[in-house]
Design an enzyme around this catalytic site. Structure first.
Site, short mmCIF file in Angstrom:
data_model
loop_
_atom_site.label_atom_id
_atom_site.label_comp_id
_atom_site.label_asym_id
_atom_site.label_seq_id
_atom_site.Cartn_x
_atom_site.Cartn_y
_atom_site.Cartn_z
N VAL A 1 5.98 7.06 15.20
CA VAL A 1 6.61 7.81 16.15
C VAL A 1 7.29 7.14 17.17
O VAL A 1 8.21 7.57 17.61
CB VAL A 1 5.26 8.58 17.07
CG1 VAL A 1 4.31 7.61 17.54
CG2 VAL A 1 5.98 9.67 18.19
N TYR B 1 -6.84 8.21 2.08
CA TYR B 1 -6.20 6.87 2.48
C TYR B 1 -7.28 5.89 3.15
O TYR B 1 -7.37 4.89 2.83
CB TYR B 1 -5.07 7.22 3.28
CG TYR B 1 -4.35 5.81 4.19
CD1 TYR B 1 -3.66 5.16 3.47
CD2 TYR B 1 -4.94 5.69 5.54
CE1 TYR B 1 -3.02 3.83 4.08
CE2 TYR B 1 -4.34 4.37 6.20
CZ TYR B 1 -3.43 3.51 5.44
OH TYR B 1 -3.06 2.74 6.28
N GLY C 1 -5.18 18.64 10.96
CA GLY C 1 -5.67 17.16 10.44
C GLY C 1 -5.37 15.79 11.34
O GLY C 1 -5.74 15.10 10.70
N ALA D 1 0.83 -1.38 -0.05
CA ALA D 1 0.03 -0.15 -0.01
C ALA D 1 0.89 1.23 0.03
O ALA D 1 2.16 1.29 0.44
CB ALA D 1 -0.68 0.08 1.16
P1 NAD Z 1 5.37 -0.29 4.76
O1 NAD Z 1 5.36 1.00 3.77
O2 NAD Z 1 6.68 -0.96 5.51
O3 NAD Z 1 4.83 -1.48 3.60
C1 NAD Z 1 4.34 -1.58 2.71
C2 NAD Z 1 4.81 -2.09 1.45
O4 NAD Z 1 4.11 -2.09 0.42
C3 NAD Z 1 6.19 -1.86 1.25
O5 NAD Z 1 7.31 -2.91 1.40
C4 NAD Z 1 6.43 -1.14 -0.13
O6 NAD Z 1 7.67 -1.44 -0.83
C5 NAD Z 1 5.22 -1.99 -0.74
N1 NAD Z 1 4.81 -1.27 -1.82
C6 NAD Z 1 4.07 0.12 -1.69
N2 NAD Z 1 3.50 0.45 -3.19
C7 NAD Z 1 3.66 -0.73 -3.69
C8 NAD Z 1 3.29 -0.98 -5.14
N3 NAD Z 1 2.60 -0.11 -5.98
N4 NAD Z 1 3.55 -2.39 -5.67
C9 NAD Z 1 4.06 -3.15 -4.80
N5 NAD Z 1 4.70 -3.07 -3.64
C10 NAD Z 1 4.44 -1.66 -2.92
O7 NAD Z 1 4.14 -0.07 5.67
P2 NAD Z 1 3.49 -0.87 6.87
O8 NAD Z 1 3.43 -0.01 8.14
O9 NAD Z 1 4.33 -2.39 6.91
O10 NAD Z 1 1.96 -1.29 6.34
C11 NAD Z 1 1.59 -2.52 5.75
C12 NAD Z 1 0.16 -2.38 5.50
O11 NAD Z 1 -0.58 -2.03 6.86
C13 NAD Z 1 -0.31 -1.42 4.63
O12 NAD Z 1 -1.45 -1.74 3.82
C14 NAD Z 1 -0.77 -0.17 5.49
O13 NAD Z 1 -2.01 0.60 4.91
C15 NAD Z 1 -1.55 -1.04 6.53
N6 NAD Z 1 -1.44 -0.40 8.10
C16 NAD Z 1 -0.50 -0.05 8.62
C17 NAD Z 1 -0.31 0.68 9.83
C18 NAD Z 1 0.57 1.02 10.81
O14 NAD Z 1 0.57 1.30 11.64
N7 NAD Z 1 1.91 0.74 10.17
C19 NAD Z 1 -1.82 0.94 10.32
C20 NAD Z 1 -2.84 0.49 9.57
C21 NAD Z 1 -2.82 -0.18 8.31
#
Ligand code: NAD
Length: 313
Positions: free
Chosen positions: A192, A149, A275, A80
């Site tokens: 954070v 988002y 925001g 994502a």
């Molecule tokens: P992250 O950015 O570390 O992981 C996202 C991964 O997706 C990365 O490895 C990135 O390279 C890959 N990616 C992004 N765009 C891409 C594309 N177009 N094609 C292929 N790969 C792509 O973030 P995270 O914190 O590990 O988040 C993982 C998931 O959990 C996401 O869907 C995020 O929205 C969701 N999420 C995270 C949190 C949080 O607190 N970290 C909270 C709610 C939801």
């Protein structure tokens, strides 16, 4: 079982890959390494040919072919654009990755033999700004996202429901609270804990925006990954909040992390950023009942793990 993890080189995704491999599964990763890192898969590569990695943008139509040909039984969709502020500045970019990218994955899932898709939704954004009187928020709250988002994350579950109805692909959505742990990128807005860890270890002061009384629900990455693992076999056609139910203020988070490092300096306070939600907290009673999931890692143990990991690098 064979599983496919999109975003498997990211913070949460790579931790999930490690867990799936440790459980004896075969894992296929699809990630374009845009915010993830190949180094996050160093430990996973010890699994040899039980791990296959495709460096691929999920928006590429070839993603559907990769998913369909993978032979995966369960697809975990975590890839994502995960930055709320980027989604506000560039909503079309956000939708191209978070909506079109999801559809490429779902098309592959229905063409292949995928039994189930487990989706990383966002409990901090799909409910918008709930009235403080309903905190911690449960899944009965209306989904009224206010950032692009959050809209994409809400719509993601709507698409899963539609693909179940039309194509028979099972699904579970996990609405995650504020996830923290090792491998989190300290440069994003969300991390954070990672930001404070980097500053505390380098002896730099930490800045808190606003009065520090804004609260979040911090849930440790290993607990989150456990919810994903459980969702392979439970929670059909349902959305689950994944959080601790505990509100922690930024001041309390700073105090816990500073205490771990025996830092006695107070933080620096700067103007609040517009925001941002004042309070956020998720009720995960439904996940406890139906997935058998509950968080195991306390905030004190979790921040210690992040600080130890940061120190080791
Ligand atoms: P992250 O950015 O570390 O992981 C996202 C991964 O997706 C990365 O490895 C990135 O390279 C890959 N990616 C992004 N765009 C891409 C594309 N177009 N094609 C292929 N790969 C792509 O973030 P995270 O914190 O590990 O988040 C993982 C998931 O959990 C996401 O869907 C995020 O929205 C969701 N999420 C995270 C949190 C949080 O607190 N970290 C909270 C709610 C939801």
């Amino acid at each position: 079982m064979k599983a496919l993890v999109t975003g498997g080189a990211g913070f949460i995704g790579s931790t999930l890959v490690d867990r799936l491999l440790a459980d004896g599964h075969e894992v296929v990763v699809v990630d374009d390494l845009s915010s993830g890192a190949d180094a996050n898969l160093d430990a996973a590569r010890q699994a040899g040919d039980r791990l296959v990695v495709h460096v691929k943008d999920i928006r590429d139509p070839a993603t559907s072919e990769i998913v369909a040909a993978s032979g995966a039984e369960v697809v975990y969709h975590l890839a994502a654009q995960a930055d709320v502020r980027v989604s506000v500045a560039q909503p079309a970019l956000d939708a191209s990755i978070n909506v079109i990218g999801l559809l490429r994955v779902l098309e592959g899932a229905r063409e292949g033999a995928v039994r189930k898709v487990v989706f990383a939704s966002s409990g901090g954004t799909i409910y918008g700004e709930p009235d403080p009187s309903v905190l911690p928020v449960d899944e009965s709250q209306p989904e009224l996202p206010i950032a692009p988002y959050g809209v994409a994350k809400k719509v993601g579950t709507d698409y899963l429901r539609a693909y179940r109805a039309v194509h028979g692909v099972d699904w579970t959505s996990l609405a995650l609270a504020n996830v923290y742990g090792p491998r989190q990128d300290p440069h994003g807005e969300a991390g954070v804990v990672a930001i404070f860890a980097g500053l505390l270890l380098s002896g730099s002061p930490c800045t808190i925006f606003g009065d520090g009384e804004a609260t979040r629900d911090y849930v440790y990455v290993d607990d989150v990954v456990d919810a994903f693992a459980r969702a392979a076999a439970a929670g059909s056609e349902n959305l689950y909040n994944i959080g601790t139910g505990q509100e922690t203020s930024v001041n309390a988070l700073y105090a816990a992390m500073a205490a771990n490092e025996a830092v006695t300096d107070p933080p620096i306070y700067a103007a609040a950023r517009p925001g941002e939600l004042d309070r956020s907290c998720l009720d995960a009673a439904k996940a406890r009942r139906e997935l058998g999931w509950s968080p195991q890692v306390t905030l004190e143990d979790g921040v210690k793990a992040v600080l130890d990991w940061s120190r080791s690098r």
